[in-house]
Design a protein around this motif. Structure first.
Motif, PDB file in Angstrom:
ATOM      1  N   VAL A 139       0.853  -1.197   0.000  1.00  0.00           N
ATOM      2  CA  VAL A 139       0.000   0.000   0.000  1.00  0.00           C
ATOM      3  C   VAL A 139       0.884   1.240   0.000  1.00  0.00           C
ATOM      4  O   VAL A 139       1.703   1.428   0.907  1.00  0.00           O
ATOM      5  N   LEU A 140       0.721   2.078  -1.024  1.00  0.00           N
ATOM      6  CA  LEU A 140       1.508   3.309  -1.117  1.00  0.00           C
ATOM      7  C   LEU A 140       0.673   4.508  -0.688  1.00  0.00           C
ATOM      8  O   LEU A 140      -0.479   4.660  -1.108  1.00  0.00           O
ATOM      9  N   GLY A 141       1.258   5.364   0.139  1.00  0.00           N
ATOM     10  CA  GLY A 141       0.594   6.587   0.564  1.00  0.00           C
ATOM     11  C   GLY A 141       1.560   7.409   1.389  1.00  0.00           C
ATOM     12  O   GLY A 141       2.675   6.962   1.696  1.00  0.00           O
ATOM     13  N   THR A 142       1.133   8.608   1.755  1.00  0.00           N
ATOM     14  CA  THR A 142       2.003   9.458   2.570  1.00  0.00           C
ATOM     15  C   THR A 142       2.021   8.970   4.018  1.00  0.00           C
ATOM     16  O   THR A 142       1.223   8.101   4.415  1.00  0.00           O
ATOM     17  N   GLU A 143       2.871   9.564   4.819  1.00  0.00           N
ATOM     18  CA  GLU A 143       2.927   9.215   6.243  1.00  0.00           C
ATOM     19  C   GLU A 143       1.554   9.430   6.888  1.00  0.00           C
ATOM     20  O   GLU A 143       1.106   8.611   7.697  1.00  0.00           O
ATOM     21  N   SER A 144       0.882  10.523   6.544  1.00  0.00           N
ATOM     22  CA  SER A 144      -0.447  10.779   7.124  1.00  0.00           C
ATOM     23  C   SER A 144      -1.448   9.715   6.711  1.00  0.00           C
ATOM     24  O   SER A 144      -2.252   9.249   7.530  1.00  0.00           O
ATOM     25  N   HIS A 145      -1.444   9.335   5.427  1.00  0.00           N
ATOM     26  CA  HIS A 145      -2.365   8.281   4.983  1.00  0.00           C
ATOM     27  C   HIS A 145      -2.068   7.000   5.752  1.00  0.00           C
ATOM     28  O   HIS A 145      -2.983   6.315   6.224  1.00  0.00           O
ATOM     29  N   ALA A 146      -0.782   6.670   5.863  1.00  0.00           N
ATOM     30  CA  ALA A 146      -0.389   5.438   6.557  1.00  0.00           C
ATOM     31  C   ALA A 146      -0.887   5.457   7.999  1.00  0.00           C
ATOM     32  O   ALA A 146      -1.456   4.474   8.491  1.00  0.00           O
ATOM     33  N   ASN A 147      -0.705   6.567   8.683  1.00  0.00           N
ATOM     34  CA  ASN A 147      -1.131   6.642  10.081  1.00  0.00           C
ATOM     35  C   ASN A 147      -2.646   6.503  10.218  1.00  0.00           C
ATOM     36  O   ASN A 147      -3.147   5.823  11.126  1.00  0.00           O
ATOM     37  N   MET A 148      -3.381   7.154   9.317  1.00  0.00           N
ATOM     38  CA  MET A 148      -4.849   7.052   9.406  1.00  0.00           C
ATOM     39  C   MET A 148      -5.322   5.645   9.051  1.00  0.00           C
ATOM     40  O   MET A 148      -6.278   5.139   9.646  1.00  0.00           O
ATOM     41  N   MET A 149      -4.657   5.000   8.097  1.00  0.00           N
ATOM     42  CA  MET A 149      -5.059   3.625   7.748  1.00  0.00           C
ATOM     43  C   MET A 149      -4.778   2.665   8.897  1.00  0.00           C
ATOM     44  O   MET A 149      -5.582   1.765   9.173  1.00  0.00           O
ATOM     45  N   LEU A 150      -3.652   2.861   9.590  1.00  0.00           N
ATOM     46  CA  LEU A 150      -3.371   2.011  10.753  1.00  0.00           C
ATOM     47  C   LEU A 150      -4.444   2.205  11.826  1.00  0.00           C
ATOM     48  O   LEU A 150      -4.869   1.258  12.488  1.00  0.00           O
ATOM     49  N   ALA A 151      -4.909   3.460  11.969  1.00  0.00           N
ATOM     50  CA  ALA A 151      -5.942   3.751  12.963  1.00  0.00           C
ATOM     51  C   ALA A 151      -7.296   3.162  12.556  1.00  0.00           C
ATOM     52  O   ALA A 151      -8.112   2.830  13.414  1.00  0.00           O
ATOM     53  N   LEU A 152      -7.523   3.037  11.253  1.00  0.00           N
ATOM     54  CA  LEU A 152      -8.786   2.493  10.745  1.00  0.00           C
ATOM     55  C   LEU A 152      -8.813   0.969  10.751  1.00  0.00           C
ATOM     56  O   LEU A 152      -9.886   0.365  10.741  1.00  0.00           O
ATOM     57  N   ALA A 153      -7.628   0.346  10.713  1.00  0.00           N
ATOM     58  CA  ALA A 153      -7.547  -1.100  10.519  1.00  0.00           C
ATOM     59  C   ALA A 153      -8.288  -1.831  11.624  1.00  0.00           C
ATOM     60  O   ALA A 153      -8.211  -1.457  12.801  1.00  0.00           O
ATOM     61  N   GLY A 154      -9.001  -2.870  11.244  1.00  0.00           N
ATOM     62  CA  GLY A 154      -9.732  -3.668  12.210  1.00  0.00           C
ATOM     63  C   GLY A 154      -8.794  -4.587  12.972  1.00  0.00           C
ATOM     64  O   GLY A 154      -7.610  -4.691  12.650  1.00  0.00           O
ATOM     65  N   PRO A 155      -9.354  -5.263  14.006  1.00  0.00           N
ATOM     66  CA  PRO A 155      -8.539  -6.228  14.760  1.00  0.00           C
ATOM     67  C   PRO A 155      -8.025  -7.289  13.789  1.00  0.00           C
ATOM     68  O   PRO A 155      -8.761  -7.781  12.962  1.00  0.00           O
ATOM     69  N   GLY A 156      -6.764  -7.595  13.886  1.00  0.00           N
ATOM     70  CA  GLY A 156      -6.209  -8.603  12.978  1.00  0.00           C
ATOM     71  C   GLY A 156      -5.704  -8.033  11.669  1.00  0.00           C
ATOM     72  O   GLY A 156      -5.015  -8.718  10.927  1.00  0.00           O
TER      73      GLY A 156
END
Ligand SMILES: [Zn+2]
Length: 332
Positions: A139-156
């Motif tokens: 998955v390619l994105g900026t640091e901000s995108h990466a941080n928000m995606m980690l925060a959105l990710a479900g358990p597992g």
């Protein structure tokens, strides 16, 4: 004319996208210099790419690879399409909860080698953590995108996503087997009388609290992406917003540009963009459907498609404007 009526026009455009028939005699794209040394774009069907529209700015890009299975690159895949009222009189309600419909996403049985994120907004990014878990894609994105995606990710999903994220800034030119991906610094559209980016901001330094409403998903800077087939030299470029950074497009000269309607506050938007891109042989409109309407039915134009078609025809009369409908494919 009903909004559905406009669909007829786009369906006709798609039928014409069997192609060449849409190009009047004498209007074939002029030979032009290319970074790849070609004097003209390849014949339709010979680009090495197949594009399928997943609605909004979501695209499935299949890359043919001689001697290997095709690769799949997804751009901004957003299949949940929760209701926001974005294109209503009132606009999107910032308190709209962010939801991810994993069953709806899974029904599309998407595969992906890479997922390219253009920016962090609700209609581009929230399905990506689940799709990353499903597909194992990078998955390619900026640091901000990466941080928000980690925060959105479900358990597992989160631990795997940490391994799959490739944080980029724009300027990278990344080689994969049979094709390359160029990351381009870009800009978001700036609508309204004050020319303001909606939900602006960045999320550096680590994952924020879990985003609950669409206002929590900030832009996080905007990227565009160019993909080039190694076998054919064909280059396509996708813009996630109706704006661009002219300096970052120098020398790109793509064969196909996926661009958006809108850009009303961007100075000379379409003519300047097409000039920066060297008047590409193909323009495929993107982000033109009202995403309160279902993906399984023909796209409903939110009102920008015909204006974009006219602006492209005026600025680049030899460019083929190819409208692809929901879940339809186009093989340039
Ligand atoms: Zn946006």
């Amino acid at each position: 004319m009903s909004r559905r009526g406009l669909l007829g026009a786009s369906a006709a455009g798609l039928a014409a996208a069997g192609l060449t028939a849409a190009v009047p005699a004498g209007a074939a794209p002029a030979a032009r210099p290319s970074r790849f040394g070609r004097s003209a774009p390849p014949e339709p069907g010979k680009s090495g790419f197949r594009l399928r529209w997943l609605g909004n700015n979501g695209w499935e890009i299949r890359v043919e690879r001689p001697g290997a299975a095709p690769a799949t690159v997804l751009v901004d895949p957003w299949l949940t399409r929760f209701r926001t009222g974005t294109y209503s009189e009132q606009g999107a309600d910032p308190k709209t909860p962010v939801t991810v419909d994993r069953a709806a996403i899974d029904r599309h049985r998407l595969r992906a080698d890479q997922i390219l994120v253009t920016h962090g907004h609700y209609d581009h990014m929230p399905d990506v953590p689940h799709l990353a878990a499903r597909t194992g894609a990078t998955v390619l994105g900026t640091e901000s995108h990466a941080n928000m995606m980690l925060a959105l990710a479900g358990p597992g999903e989160r631990r795997a996503l940490e391994e799959q994220l490739s944080v980029v800034r724009g300027g990278e030119h990344i080689r994969f087997e049979g094709y390359s991906v160029r990351v381009l610094r870009s800009l978001h559209s700036m609508p309204g009388p004050r020319a303001r980016v909606p939900f602006p901001g960045t999320r550096p330094g680590g994952p924020p609290p879990r985003p609950r409403t669409i206002a929590d998903l900030v832009e996080g800077e905007t990227l565009a992406y160019a993909v080039t087939s190694e076998a054919t030299g064909f280059t396509l470029v996708n813009f996630g917003g109706s704006n661009f950074s002219a300096a970052d497009l120098a020398g790109l000269a793509p064969d196909l540009a996926m661009i958006q309607p809108g850009g009303s506050t961007v100075h000379d938007y379409v003519p300047r963009l097409l000039s920066c891109l060297g008047h590409p042989p193909y323009v495929v409109p993107t982000h033109w459907d009202d995403f309160d309407e279902p993906l399984e039915e023909p796209a409903v134009d939110w009102g920008g498609l015909e204006g974009l078609r006219e602006a492209v025809a005026e600025a680049a009369p030899h460019t083929r404007f190819v409208v692809v409908d929901h879940l339809e494919t186009f093989t340039p």
